[in-house]
Design a protein around this motif. Structure first.
Motif, PDB file in Angstrom:
ATOM      1  N   TYR A   1       0.810  -1.214   0.000  1.00 53.11           N
ATOM      2  CA  TYR A   1       0.000   0.000   0.000  1.00 53.11           C
ATOM      3  C   TYR A   1       0.851   1.276   0.000  1.00 53.11           C
ATOM      4  N   LEU A   2       2.149   1.121   0.212  1.00 57.22           N
ATOM      5  CA  LEU A   2       3.057   2.270   0.161  1.00 57.22           C
ATOM      6  C   LEU A   2       3.770   2.381  -1.186  1.00 57.22           C
ATOM      7  N   CYS A   3       3.377   1.523  -2.134  1.00 56.77           N
ATOM      8  CA  CYS A   3       4.037   1.495  -3.440  1.00 56.77           C
ATOM      9  C   CYS A   3       3.070   1.832  -4.569  1.00 56.77           C
ATOM     10  N   CYS A   4       3.582   2.486  -5.594  1.00 54.74           N
ATOM     11  CA  CYS A   4       2.781   2.851  -6.764  1.00 54.74           C
ATOM     12  C   CYS A   4       2.374   1.595  -7.525  1.00 54.74           C
ATOM     13  N   LYS A   5       1.129   1.561  -7.977  1.00 52.47           N
ATOM     14  CA  LYS A   5       0.617   0.400  -8.704  1.00 52.47           C
ATOM     15  C   LYS A   5       1.302   0.215 -10.059  1.00 52.47           C
ATOM     16  N   ILE A   6       1.880   1.283 -10.592  1.00 52.63           N
ATOM     17  CA  ILE A   6       2.510   1.207 -11.908  1.00 52.63           C
ATOM     18  C   ILE A   6       3.994   0.885 -11.798  1.00 52.63           C
ATOM     19  N   THR A   7       4.734   1.658 -11.004  1.00 54.96           N
ATOM     20  CA  THR A   7       6.184   1.473 -10.909  1.00 54.96           C
ATOM     21  C   THR A   7       6.586   0.418  -9.885  1.00 54.96           C
ATOM     22  N   LEU A   8       5.693   0.164  -8.927  1.00 58.12           N
ATOM     23  CA  LEU A   8       5.953  -0.756  -7.814  1.00 58.12           C
ATOM     24  C   LEU A   8       7.013  -0.217  -6.858  1.00 58.12           C
ATOM     25  N   ASP A   9       7.414   1.052  -7.051  1.00 55.90           N
ATOM     26  CA  ASP A   9       8.376   1.700  -6.157  1.00 55.90           C
ATOM     27  C   ASP A   9       7.632   2.418  -5.031  1.00 55.90           C
TER      28      ASP A   9
ATOM     29  N   GLU B   1       2.108  10.593   4.586  1.00 56.29           N
ATOM     30  CA  GLU B   1       2.550  10.554   5.982  1.00 56.29           C
ATOM     31  C   GLU B   1       2.996   9.144   6.362  1.00 56.29           C
ATOM     32  N   ALA B   2       2.279   8.141   5.853  1.00 55.36           N
ATOM     33  CA  ALA B   2       2.642   6.753   6.154  1.00 55.36           C
ATOM     34  C   ALA B   2       4.001   6.404   5.550  1.00 55.36           C
ATOM     35  N   VAL B   3       4.261   6.897   4.339  1.00 54.65           N
ATOM     36  CA  VAL B   3       5.557   6.663   3.686  1.00 54.65           C
ATOM     37  C   VAL B   3       6.674   7.316   4.484  1.00 54.65           C
TER      38      VAL B   3
ATOM     39  N   GLN C   1      11.655   5.023   9.971  1.00 53.23           N
ATOM     40  CA  GLN C   1      11.958   3.827  10.762  1.00 53.23           C
ATOM     41  C   GLN C   1      12.814   2.826  10.004  1.00 53.23           C
ATOM     42  N   HIS C   2      12.749   2.878   8.670  1.00 50.94           N
ATOM     43  CA  HIS C   2      13.454   1.890   7.852  1.00 50.94           C
ATOM     44  C   HIS C   2      14.249   2.609   6.754  1.00 50.94           C
ATOM     45  N   GLY C   3      15.381   3.166   7.145  1.00 46.70           N
ATOM     46  CA  GLY C   3      16.185   3.938   6.197  1.00 46.70           C
ATOM     47  C   GLY C   3      16.676   3.142   5.003  1.00 46.70           C
ATOM     48  N   TRP C   4      16.739   1.804   5.130  1.00 44.51           N
ATOM     49  CA  TRP C   4      17.182   0.968   4.009  1.00 44.51           C
ATOM     50  C   TRP C   4      16.252   1.108   2.802  1.00 44.51           C
ATOM     51  N   ALA C   5      14.988   1.540   3.035  1.00 52.22           N
ATOM     52  CA  ALA C   5      14.024   1.647   1.942  1.00 52.22           C
ATOM     53  C   ALA C   5      14.336   2.817   1.013  1.00 52.22           C
ATOM     54  N   TYR C   6      15.273   3.670   1.403  1.00 50.57           N
ATOM     55  CA  TYR C   6      15.694   4.780   0.524  1.00 50.57           C
ATOM     56  C   TYR C   6      16.600   4.301  -0.602  1.00 50.57           C
ATOM     57  N   LYS C   7      17.125   3.080  -0.495  1.00 56.38           N
ATOM     58  CA  LYS C   7      18.097   2.609  -1.492  1.00 56.38           C
ATOM     59  C   LYS C   7      17.488   2.588  -2.883  1.00 56.38           C
TER      60      LYS C   7
ATOM     61  N   ASP D   1       5.479  11.160  -4.136  1.00 52.72           N
ATOM     62  CA  ASP D   1       4.457  12.217  -4.149  1.00 52.72           C
ATOM     63  C   ASP D   1       3.132  11.586  -4.589  1.00 52.72           C
ATOM     64  N   PRO D   2       2.452  10.859  -3.682  1.00 55.29           N
ATOM     65  CA  PRO D   2       1.246  10.119  -4.061  1.00 55.29           C
ATOM     66  C   PRO D   2       0.014  10.996  -4.281  1.00 55.29           C
ATOM     67  N   VAL D   3      -0.738  10.663  -5.318  1.00 58.35           N
ATOM     68  CA  VAL D   3      -2.018  11.336  -5.596  1.00 58.35           C
ATOM     69  C   VAL D   3      -3.072  10.262  -5.782  1.00 58.35           C
ATOM     70  N   ILE D   4      -4.298  10.585  -5.380  1.00 61.34           N
ATOM     71  CA  ILE D   4      -5.386   9.623  -5.466  1.00 61.34           C
ATOM     72  C   ILE D   4      -6.361  10.017  -6.570  1.00 61.34           C
ATOM     73  N   ALA D   5      -6.809   9.025  -7.324  1.00 64.47           N
ATOM     74  CA  ALA D   5      -7.749   9.231  -8.422  1.00 64.47           C
ATOM     75  C   ALA D   5      -9.179   8.966  -7.931  1.00 64.47           C
ATOM     76  N   PRO D   6     -10.199   9.381  -8.689  1.00 61.25           N
ATOM     77  CA  PRO D   6     -11.599   9.119  -8.294  1.00 61.25           C
ATOM     78  C   PRO D   6     -11.882   7.632  -8.074  1.00 61.25           C
ATOM     79  N   SER D   7     -11.113   6.758  -8.717  1.00 60.46           N
ATOM     80  CA  SER D   7     -11.304   5.311  -8.553  1.00 60.46           C
ATOM     81  C   SER D   7     -10.907   4.833  -7.166  1.00 60.46           C
ATOM     82  N   GLY D   8     -10.205   5.710  -6.418  1.00 54.60           N
ATOM     83  CA  GLY D   8      -9.722   5.323  -5.097  1.00 54.60           C
ATOM     84  C   GLY D   8      -8.304   4.769  -5.134  1.00 54.60           C
ATOM     85  N   LEU D   9      -7.763   4.608  -6.341  1.00 53.70           N
ATOM     86  CA  LEU D   9      -6.401   4.102  -6.489  1.00 53.70           C
ATOM     87  C   LEU D   9      -5.393   5.249  -6.378  1.00 53.70           C
TER      88      LEU D   9
END
Length: 276
Positions: free
Chosen positions: A202-210, A260-262, A268-274, A214-222
């Motif tokens: 849920y913290l990753c983009c559905k397209i890039t998987l990264d 905010e969740a990201v 808490q998990h600096g390794w995720a910046y890699k 800068d997350p934005v939400i569409a009317p679909s809720g995605l």
């Protein structure tokens, strides 16, 4: 009719741009310096010269010019960005990260396409990962040192108890082994915080998987990464890439909860910046 100082300064700026594109950084610096002499209150001339100094790895000059640019224009994206890079070169990581974040926030707010967003983010992610790696190595060394001290203390206690209670050696040996195993479990559990795992979906983009930047939400809720969905709308079509429903730029809304969740996860998990 002779040109005004402002006109001369503008021509020098254009000359500097030409020299810069050709890789003549010394000539570009001279041109921008001339423009600054004629019109010292134009911030872009200072950031242009700073960029030349950056190409020459003269970080002291980069810092000086960027600070002047920020004095003239507090929301100078390039000023904050290159100042951040200069501070990082001096190993002033906290201040450098602070300036990079300022540049990132300004660029996101001023430019919907965020021409510099990806470049700034990559520099920010690189230094955040480096800082995490340094701190993680330090924590690992401290944990290992503490664990060894605890093992020595347990061993000394075992020897003392064995001498005091000679008839109960088997019982004390079993207790000693159990204490060592418990100690090992505790330290392994503590060390898990620094072990890379998978980033939650849920913290990753559905397209890039990264992980989102800068997350934005569409009317679909995605939720999508802003830069990625804008590129899709511009080059592929005005529709949601997952649901295929019609989608337009003005329908996208910043997903502050995910953002905010990201941020909390990365803190808490600096390794995720890699970066791969």
């Amino acid at each position: 009719m002779s040109p005004t100082a402002a006109q001369q300064a503008e021509q020098l700026r254009l000359d500097g741009n030409t020299y810069f594109k050709k890789g003549f950084f010394g000539a570009a610096i001279d041109a921008y310096t001339g423009a600054i002499t004629l019109c010292p209150n134009v911030a872009v001339n200072w950031t242009n010269r700073a960029l030349c100094h950056r190409k020459r790895n003269n970080w002291t000059k980069v810092e000086e010019d960027c600070r002047k640019a920020i004095q003239l224009e507090k929301n100078s994206v390039k000023g904050h960005y290159m100042l951040g890079l200069a501070l990082l070169e001096r190993k002033e990581y906290a201040e450098g990260v602070k300036e990079l974040k300022k540049a990132l926030d300004i660029e996101k707010g001023a430019n919907s396409k965020g021409d510099l967003v990806d470049e700034i983010w990559q520099e920010l992610a690189k230094v955040k990962y480096m800082v995490w790696e340094l701190e993680s190595t330090k924590r690992s060394w401290e944990l290992q040192t503490l664990k060894e001290a605890c093992e020595i203390a347990l061993k000394e206690k075992h020897l003392f108890d064995s001498c005091e209670h000679e008839g109960f050696l088997d019982e004390f040996s079993k207790s000693h082994s159990e204490q060592l195993e418990a100690l090992d479990r505790v330290f392994r559990k503590v060390a898990e915080a620094d072990l890379p795992t998978d980033v939650p979906d849920y913290l990753c983009c559905k397209i890039t998987l990264d992980i989102f930047r800068d997350p934005v939400i569409a009317p679909s809720g995605l939720t999508y990464e802003r830069e990625v969905i804008l590129n899709h709308l511009e080059k592929v079509g005005k529709f949601d890439p997952i649901t295929r429903e019609p989608l337009y730029l003005d329908q996208l809304v910043p997903n502050l909860a995910i953002k905010e969740a990201v941020e909390a996860f990365l803190n808490q998990h600096g390794w995720a910046y890699k970066m791969d």
